[in-house]
Write a protein that holds these residues in place. Structure first.
Motif, PDB file in Angstrom:
ATOM      1  N   ARG A 166     -84.300 -60.800  23.803  1.00 19.22           N
ATOM      2  CA  ARG A 166     -85.078 -60.837  25.045  1.00 19.22           C
ATOM      3  C   ARG A 166     -85.770 -62.193  25.118  1.00 19.22           C
ATOM      4  N   ILE A 167     -85.544 -62.871  26.261  1.00 17.77           N
ATOM      5  CA  ILE A 167     -86.152 -64.193  26.449  1.00 17.77           C
ATOM      6  C   ILE A 167     -87.054 -64.142  27.681  1.00 17.77           C
ATOM      7  N   ALA A 168     -87.898 -65.142  27.775  1.00 18.67           N
ATOM      8  CA  ALA A 168     -88.783 -65.263  28.944  1.00 18.67           C
ATOM      9  C   ALA A 168     -88.743 -66.700  29.446  1.00 18.67           C
ATOM     10  N   ILE A 169     -88.821 -66.869  30.796  1.00 15.73           N
ATOM     11  CA  ILE A 169     -88.989 -68.183  31.395  1.00 15.73           C
ATOM     12  C   ILE A 169     -90.500 -68.418  31.490  1.00 15.73           C
ATOM     13  N   ALA A 170     -90.959 -69.375  30.703  1.00 19.09           N
ATOM     14  CA  ALA A 170     -92.399 -69.650  30.657  1.00 19.09           C
ATOM     15  C   ALA A 170     -92.677 -70.999  31.292  1.00 19.09           C
ATOM     16  N   ASP A 171     -93.879 -71.156  31.801  1.00 19.86           N
ATOM     17  CA  ASP A 171     -94.298 -72.483  32.256  1.00 19.86           C
ATOM     18  C   ASP A 171     -94.320 -73.418  31.063  1.00 19.86           C
ATOM     19  N   GLU A 172     -94.010 -74.685  31.320  1.00 16.51           N
ATOM     20  CA  GLU A 172     -93.916 -75.646  30.231  1.00 16.51           C
ATOM     21  C   GLU A 172     -95.192 -75.620  29.381  1.00 16.51           C
ATOM     22  N   GLY A 173     -94.993 -75.521  28.066  1.00 19.45           N
ATOM     23  CA  GLY A 173     -96.119 -75.507  27.146  1.00 19.45           C
ATOM     24  C   GLY A 173     -96.731 -74.142  26.938  1.00 19.45           C
ATOM     25  N   LYS A 174     -96.240 -73.152  27.648  1.00 17.32           N
ATOM     26  CA  LYS A 174     -96.773 -71.806  27.522  1.00 17.32           C
ATOM     27  C   LYS A 174     -95.787 -70.928  26.733  1.00 17.32           C
ATOM     28  N   LYS A 175     -96.270 -69.772  26.273  1.00 16.26           N
ATOM     29  CA  LYS A 175     -95.438 -68.851  25.520  1.00 16.26           C
ATOM     30  C   LYS A 175     -95.329 -67.478  26.189  1.00 16.26           C
ATOM     31  N   THR A 176     -95.849 -67.373  27.411  1.00 19.51           N
ATOM     32  CA  THR A 176     -95.810 -66.100  28.132  1.00 19.51           C
ATOM     33  C   THR A 176     -95.004 -66.274  29.405  1.00 19.51           C
ATOM     34  N   PRO A 177     -94.453 -65.193  29.953  1.00 21.66           N
ATOM     35  CA  PRO A 177     -93.628 -65.312  31.156  1.00 21.66           C
ATOM     36  C   PRO A 177     -94.404 -65.958  32.303  1.00 21.66           C
ATOM     37  N   PHE A 187     -80.300 -64.300  36.818  1.00 19.04           N
ATOM     38  CA  PHE A 187     -80.662 -63.375  35.753  1.00 19.04           C
ATOM     39  C   PHE A 187     -82.004 -62.752  36.099  1.00 19.04           C
ATOM     40  N   SER A 188     -82.385 -61.753  35.324  1.00 19.84           N
ATOM     41  CA  SER A 188     -83.672 -61.093  35.558  1.00 19.84           C
ATOM     42  C   SER A 188     -84.785 -62.110  35.325  1.00 19.84           C
ATOM     43  N   TRP A 189     -85.614 -62.278  36.339  1.00 16.20           N
ATOM     44  CA  TRP A 189     -86.680 -63.301  36.290  1.00 16.20           C
ATOM     45  C   TRP A 189     -88.026 -62.605  36.206  1.00 16.20           C
ATOM     46  N   PRO A 190     -88.918 -63.000  35.348  1.00 21.16           N
ATOM     47  CA  PRO A 190     -88.849 -64.112  34.384  1.00 21.16           C
ATOM     48  C   PRO A 190     -88.446 -63.648  32.982  1.00 21.16           C
ATOM     49  N   VAL A 191     -88.190 -62.330  32.809  1.00 22.01           N
ATOM     50  CA  VAL A 191     -87.810 -61.810  31.482  1.00 22.01           C
ATOM     51  C   VAL A 191     -86.374 -61.295  31.570  1.00 22.01           C
ATOM     52  N   HIS A 192     -85.578 -61.668  30.578  1.00 25.62           N
ATOM     53  CA  HIS A 192     -84.155 -61.328  30.640  1.00 25.62           C
ATOM     54  C   HIS A 192     -83.658 -60.933  29.247  1.00 25.62           C
ATOM     55  N   ASP A 193     -82.802 -59.906  29.210  1.00 22.33           N
ATOM     56  CA  ASP A 193     -82.154 -59.493  27.958  1.00 22.33           C
ATOM     57  C   ASP A 193     -80.760 -60.098  27.880  1.00 22.33           C
ATOM     58  N   ILE A 194     -80.528 -60.896  26.858  1.00 22.16           N
ATOM     59  CA  ILE A 194     -79.191 -61.417  26.582  1.00 22.16           C
ATOM     60  C   ILE A 194     -78.524 -60.442  25.618  1.00 22.16           C
ATOM     61  N   VAL A 195     -77.409 -59.877  26.017  1.00 21.09           N
ATOM     62  CA  VAL A 195     -76.753 -58.846  25.212  1.00 21.09           C
ATOM     63  C   VAL A 195     -75.280 -59.184  25.066  1.00 21.09           C
ATOM     64  N   GLY A 196     -74.800 -59.100  23.851  1.00 16.09           N
ATOM     65  CA  GLY A 196     -73.377 -59.254  23.594  1.00 16.09           C
ATOM     66  C   GLY A 196     -72.866 -58.061  22.794  1.00 16.09           C
ATOM     67  N   ASN A 197     -71.701 -57.587  23.165  1.00 13.83           N
ATOM     68  CA  ASN A 197     -71.107 -56.427  22.499  1.00 13.83           C
ATOM     69  C   ASN A 197     -69.754 -56.804  21.913  1.00 13.83           C
ATOM     70  N   GLY A 198     -69.390 -56.108  20.859  1.00 13.85           N
ATOM     71  CA  GLY A 198     -68.093 -56.347  20.249  1.00 13.85           C
ATOM     72  C   GLY A 198     -67.861 -55.354  19.134  1.00 13.85           C
ATOM     73  N   SER A 199     -66.884 -55.639  18.326  1.00 14.63           N
ATOM     74  CA  SER A 199     -66.574 -54.776  17.178  1.00 14.63           C
ATOM     75  C   SER A 199     -66.716 -55.577  15.891  1.00 14.63           C
ATOM     76  N   PHE A 200     -66.888 -54.863  14.791  1.00 10.95           N
ATOM     77  CA  PHE A 200     -67.126 -55.535  13.514  1.00 10.95           C
ATOM     78  C   PHE A 200     -66.580 -54.675  12.373  1.00 10.95           C
TER      79      PHE A 200
END
Length: 557
Positions: A166-177, A187-200
């Protein structure tokens, strides 16, 4: 209670469970395990393993490529204006991609899990056995992947995975959405889940397990085996097994360019290689093996193997035993008195060959002098004793000490009773009743000269006392089993020994009268017992060989 007895039973079984050429080979037995619906249990299919958040420096190493690649992705698409992909347009330099505050760690979860290859198992000989109430606690140590020529060679875990950050688009120098709004975004703004699926596929190397079991008397004369816990480990106690992701089996379901695909697979591999992921796989494997159904089925498999082999070798127990020892001893008591059993006591006596116990032969017996008769010595020659196989050992008279002590009744079966020896084409013998001794007799007189004749003696209503020491030898298993006769004593009262003498000449009546006396008859019995004692080494060897062969034939046929 004797831990050595159960250890002997299991070591004898393990010799066969660990033999690839034997019908009891453990991998074959495990492959055949089924659940209550008749479906094969292996491979195990526990469903989902929630690995969870990947923390620490290794988790950061997984998260970093997500942040880097998404930053590049965001900057590229933010610059596009024809047509714009954000409404209102955004200036990527005013923002930065950061981990979402509520889920900073990457997360790995797996589904459709199969644990494969557990049937490739070998049990270390010499299990730990301790007495516990009327039963025993048993620890079996198992090595998986032992047989390098047995497919599958390695244990592995296969399934589907989902790796997310899960990532967030933050203002420069900030750590919050950022609080800035957009109407349209890729993508979902300002918080987005990057998900990848596969087999292992994750291979497990150096997998061992300590299996704690209880063996107790169960219903219907059977022994109950309960598997309490399976503790997985590496080769050494306290050492975890090795989990190794097979890169060539790792896939990603998204259709990506080769470069992006490689980057994703590199990140996924880092996720599987983190200490958190390895620890969770280790824990989930242990939890899966210890699910109640799996423990129950493994206990049933071990229990069926144990009971089937005991019943095939010794027969069934009565069902009244209060302990495991009594269960095993009851089987012996029943078997030696069962006419259909290869352990039937007359069969055992007939089977002793060197020396033969029925007929039993003695070269001579010196009954000694008699001063009243002015006899220097009375010698019996060419002695043959027939009928010792006419013997039964009533169950109450068989005591385990931990060897075997038995009070045996002689001459109870009708004359001519057929006894069939075990084995293909086994010989049929017939018992004698009464037990009969025939021999020559030579009397040497003090004044010189001898008198010769023939003796026939019949034994009625008599007993024998037998004591056997048993031990498992160096391996405490069937291969090194030793049976030694501590005592074989004929208990023949003089009044139950009827002697007929055929001797010509003037001394016949005199010697016959002497032979009818209590003292002379006791001398005959004593000489028989003394000679049997001299044959102890041969009897021990014959008993040991016969019992080994008999047990092996029942286990291996």
């Amino acid at each position: 209670m004797s831990e050595g007895l159960l250890r002997f039973v299991f070591n004898t079984l393990l010799t066969r469970l660990n033999n690839p050429g034997h019908k009891l080979w453990l991998p074959t037995q495990l492959e055949k395990m089924t659940d209550s619906t008749g479906q094969r249990i292996l491979p195990l299919r526990p469903g989902a393993w929630q690995v969870g958040d990947l923390r620490g420096s290794s988790g950061e190493a997984v998260r970093e490529p997500f942040i880097t690649r998404f930053t590049t992705y965001f900057q590229f698409h933010a610059r596009k204006t024809q047509p714009p992909e954000f409404d209102p347009p955004v200036n990527a330099t005013e923002f930065e991609v950061v981990p979402a505050p509520d889920a900073q760690a990457p997360r790995l979860d797996t589904t459709d899990i199969e644990v494969r290859g557990l049937q490739n198992a070998w049990v270390r000989p010499g299990p730990e056995v301790t007495a516990a109430g009327g039963g025993y606690h048993l620890r079996l140590t198992v090595q998986f992947g032992h047989y390098t020529d047995k497919e599958p060679v390695a244990v592995d875990v296969a399934g589907k995975y989902a790796l997310r950050q899960r990532i967030a688009i933050a203002d420069e120098g900030k750590k919050t959405p950022t609080e800035r709004k957009v109407k349209t975004s890729l993508f979902s703004w300002p918080v987005h889940d990057i998900v990848g699926n596969g087999s292992f596929v994750m291979e497990i190397k150096g997998l061992w397990a300590d299996i704690d079991c209880d063996v107790d008397p169960g219903p219907d004369g059977r022994l109950a085996v309960t598997v309490r816990h399976i503790e997985t480990r590496g080769e050494q106690s306290g050492q975890p097994p090795g989990f190794s992701l097979l890169r060539d089996k790792l896939t990603i379901d998204m259709n990506l360019p080769e470069g992006a695909k490689k980057d994703w697979l590199d990140t996924a591999q880092k996720a599987f290689d983190t200490p958190d992921a390895r620890a969770e796989f280790d824990q989930k494997l242990r939890e899966t093996l210890n699910q109640a159904d799996n423990l129950g089925r493994l206990g049933k498999t071990f229990g069926d193997l144990l009971n089937d082999r005991l019943e095939g070798s010794l027969g069934k127990a009565t069902g009244t035993a209060k302990s495991v020892d009594d269960n095993l001893f009851d089987r012996v008591r029943h078997a030696v008195n069962d006419e259909q059993s290869p352990w039937y006591l007359p069969v055992g006596v007939f089977s002793v060959k060197e020396p033969s116990l029925d007929p039993y032969a003695m070269k001579e017996a010196n009954l000694g002098p008699d001063s009243d008769l002015h006899v220097k010595n009375v010698r019996l020659t060419g002695i043959t004793l027939e009928g010792l196989a006419n013997a039964i050992a009533p169950a109450p008279g068989i005591v385990f000490t931990p060897g075997v002590r038995a009070e045996v009744r002689l001459g109870t079966l009708p004359d001519g009773t057929a006894i069939r020896l075990p084995g293909k084409g086994g010989e049929t013998k017939h018992v004698r009743n009464p037990i009969t001794l025939t021999c020559g007799i030579e009397v040497e007189f003090d004044a010189g000269g001898t008198a010769k004749g023939q003796v026939t003696a019949r034994i009625r209503d008599s007993d024998a006392h037998i004591e056997l020491d048993t031990g498992g030898g160096t391996e405490n298993s069937l291969n090194t089993l030793e049976v030694k006769a501590r005592a074989v004593v004929l208990k023949i009262a003089p009044e139950h020994l009827d002697i007929d003498l055929k001797m010509s000449g003037q001394f016949g009546t005199l010697i016959n009268s002497w032979l009818q006396g209590k003292d002379a008859k006791q001398r005959v019995v004593d000489e028989l017992n003394k000679n049997i004692l001299k044959e102890k080494e041969g009897i021990d060897k014959s008993l040991t060989e016969n019992i080994r062969k008999l047990i092996a034939s029942k286990l291996d046929d």
